[in-house]
Design an enzyme around this catalytic site. Structure first.
Site, mmCIF file in Angstrom:
data_model
loop_
_atom_site.group_PDB
_atom_site.id
_atom_site.type_symbol
_atom_site.label_atom_id
_atom_site.label_comp_id
_atom_site.label_asym_id
_atom_site.label_seq_id
_atom_site.Cartn_x
_atom_site.Cartn_y
_atom_site.Cartn_z
ATOM 1 C CG ASP A 9 -1.720 1.149 1.471
ATOM 2 O OD1 ASP A 9 -2.422 1.522 0.524
ATOM 3 O OD2 ASP A 9 -1.698 1.722 2.577
ATOM 4 C CG LEU A 10 1.704 5.707 -1.854
ATOM 5 C CD1 LEU A 10 3.179 5.417 -2.092
ATOM 6 C CD2 LEU A 10 1.138 6.504 -3.040
ATOM 7 C CG ASP A 11 -1.785 7.693 3.162
ATOM 8 O OD1 ASP A 11 -0.852 8.086 3.882
ATOM 9 O OD2 ASP A 11 -2.977 8.003 3.367
ATOM 10 C CB THR A 17 0.325 10.943 1.399
ATOM 11 O OG1 THR A 17 0.045 9.547 1.326
ATOM 12 C CG2 THR A 17 1.511 11.245 0.513
ATOM 13 C CE LYS A 45 -4.263 7.718 8.819
ATOM 14 N NZ LYS A 45 -3.462 7.437 10.007
ATOM 15 C CB SER A 114 -1.869 2.877 -3.715
ATOM 16 O OG SER A 114 -2.383 4.132 -3.360
ATOM 17 C CB ALA A 115 -7.220 3.775 -2.566
ATOM 18 C CB SER A 116 -3.273 7.354 -4.032
ATOM 19 O OG SER A 116 -2.934 8.616 -4.574
ATOM 20 C CG ASN A 118 -2.856 12.457 -6.703
ATOM 21 O OD1 ASN A 118 -2.912 13.022 -7.794
ATOM 22 N ND2 ASN A 118 -3.772 12.670 -5.763
ATOM 23 C CE LYS A 145 -5.931 -0.632 -1.166
ATOM 24 N NZ LYS A 145 -4.807 0.106 -0.568
ATOM 25 C CD GLU A 169 -3.873 -1.581 2.805
ATOM 26 O OE1 GLU A 169 -3.962 -0.757 3.736
ATOM 27 O OE2 GLU A 169 -4.186 -1.302 1.649
ATOM 28 C CG ASP A 170 -2.116 2.570 6.342
ATOM 29 O OD1 ASP A 170 -2.411 2.220 5.172
ATOM 30 O OD2 ASP A 170 -2.385 3.687 6.801
HETATM 31 P P1 B16 Z 1 -6.008 10.309 -4.023
HETATM 32 P P2 B16 Z 1 -3.562 4.257 0.029
HETATM 33 C C1 B16 Z 1 -5.271 6.296 -0.083
HETATM 34 O O1 B16 Z 1 -3.982 5.786 -0.257
HETATM 35 C C2 B16 Z 1 -5.327 7.203 1.134
HETATM 36 O O2 B16 Z 1 -5.093 6.440 2.317
HETATM 37 C C3 B16 Z 1 -6.688 7.824 1.234
HETATM 38 O O3 B16 Z 1 -6.762 8.682 2.357
HETATM 39 C C4 B16 Z 1 -6.962 8.615 -0.063
HETATM 40 O O4 B16 Z 1 -8.270 9.192 -0.023
HETATM 41 C C5 B16 Z 1 -6.838 7.660 -1.243
HETATM 42 O O5 B16 Z 1 -5.546 7.080 -1.246
HETATM 43 C C6 B16 Z 1 -7.079 8.370 -2.573
HETATM 44 O O6 B16 Z 1 -6.025 9.252 -2.815
HETATM 45 O O7 B16 Z 1 -6.894 11.460 -3.637
HETATM 46 O O8 B16 Z 1 -4.555 10.675 -4.121
HETATM 47 O O9 B16 Z 1 -6.511 9.605 -5.264
HETATM 48 O O10 B16 Z 1 -3.492 4.115 1.519
HETATM 49 O O11 B16 Z 1 -4.569 3.321 -0.628
HETATM 50 O O12 B16 Z 1 -2.198 4.191 -0.624
HETATM 51 MG MG MG Z 2 -2.845 3.154 3.347
#
Ligand code: B16
Ligand code: MG
Length: 217
Positions: A9-11, A17, A45, A114-116, A118, A145, A169-170
Site C-alpha cells: 500500500d502507499l499512504d 501522505t 484512510k 494503492s487507492a490513490s 496520485n 478496498k 497495509e495500514d
Molecule cells: P487520491 P492508500 C489512499 O492511499 C489514502 O489512504 C486515502 O486517504 C486517499 O483518499 C486515497 O488514497 C485516494 O487518494 O486522492 O490521491 O486519489 O493508503 O490506498 O495508498
Molecule cells: Mg494506506
C-alpha cells in the site's frame, strides 16, 4: 517452492501522505463552514477520494449536487498536490528503503497496490517509481478496498498466484481486501483495528530484514 512477491500500500506504508490529505480536507471543510478533526481524518484512510468527500460532507451535514462535488474534489486535489510536489526521499517511512533494497537483492518482485490516483507522482517525488515491478493504483480499479480487485490485479501484473503474495497495509479496509484476495497480510498500525491481518507491526520501523526473511522462507 515458488518465490513470494510483495504488494505495498502507499499512504501509511511507503510514505505518510495522510497528513497532507488531512490539511487539504480540513481547509475544504473550513471553507464550507465546519471543522474536520484528526480523528475524522482516520475515517478516510485507504478510502477513495470520491468516497472521502461523501464522508466529509456527511460530517458537515451538507448535501451538494454532483457538479458541486466535482468542483470540490478538484479543489481538494489541487491543494493536496501542492504538498505532494514538495515531497522528497526524506519522507519515505523508516525501514522501507532498506526493505526494498533487500527484496531487490533477493530478486523478490514487488508491486504497489494503492487507492490513490496520485500514486505514480508520489513515487516519482520520493525516488521510488522505478523500483516497483508493477504499479496498481486508483486509476486502474473500479472497486475500492475491501474489494480485492487492486491486489488481484497487482498479483496478475507480477505473474504470481494470490497465495504467494504478501500485502503490507495500514488500513482496516486494505487488510480486508488482502484477506478477500486470499493473500498473506502484514498490518502496520494498531493490532486491534487490523485484527484480521496475519501479522501486525506497530510501525514500518519494525519491518526488519529478519522479519522479511521469516515471511519469504
Ligand atoms: P487520491 P492508500 C489512499 O492511499 C489514502 O489512504 C486515502 O486517504 C486517499 O483518499 C486515497 O488514497 C485516494 O487518494 O486522492 O490521491 O486519489 O493508503 O490506498 O495508498
Ligand atoms: Mg494506506
Amino acid at each position: 517452492m515458488t518465490k513470494k512477491a510483495f504488494i505495498f500500500d502507499l499512504d501509511g506504508v511507503i510514505v505518510d501522505t495522510a497528513k497532507y490529505h488531512y490539511l487539504a480536507w480540513k481547509n475544504l471543510a473550513n471553507s464550507l463552514g465546519f471543522d474536520f478533526t484528526p480523528s475524522n481524518n482516520e475515517l478516510l484512510k485507504g478510502v477513495s477520494r470520491v468516497r472521502s468527500l461523501d464522508i466529509l460532507l456527511s460530517i458537515g451535514k451538507i448535501n451538494l449536487s454532483q457538479e458541486e462535488k466535482d468542483k470540490l474534489l478538484a479543489q481538494k486535489n489541487e491543494e493536496y498536490l501542492t504538498y505532494v510536489n514538495q515531497m522528497t526521499s526524506d519522507e519515505i517511512l523508516p525501514g522501507i528503503t532498506a526493505l526494498l533494497s533487500y527484496l531487490e537483492g533477493q530478486q523478490i518482485t514487488f508491486s504497489l497496490g494503492s487507492a490513490s490516483k496520485n500514486a505514480p507522482l508520489i513515487l516519482k517525488k520520493v525516488g521510488l517509481f522505478n523500483k516497483f515491478s508493477a504499479i496498481v493504483d486508483g486509476n486502474d480499479v473500479s472497486m475500492a478496498k475491501p474489494d480485492p480487485e487492486v491486489f488481484l490485479l497487482a498479483a496478475k501484473k507480477l505473474n504470481k498466484s494470490p497465495q504467494d503474495c504478501i500485502v503490507v497495509e495500514d488500513a482496516a479496509a486494505g487488510v480486508q481486501a488482502a484477506k478477500n484476495a486470499k493473500m498473506i497480510c502484514v498490518g502496520i498500525g494498531d493490532s486491534t483495528i487490523l485484527k484480521d491481518a496475519d501479522f501486525t507491526l506497530a510501525s514500518t520501523e519494525e519491518f526488519t530484514i529478519d522479519f522479511a526473511k521469516k515471511l519469504i522462507d
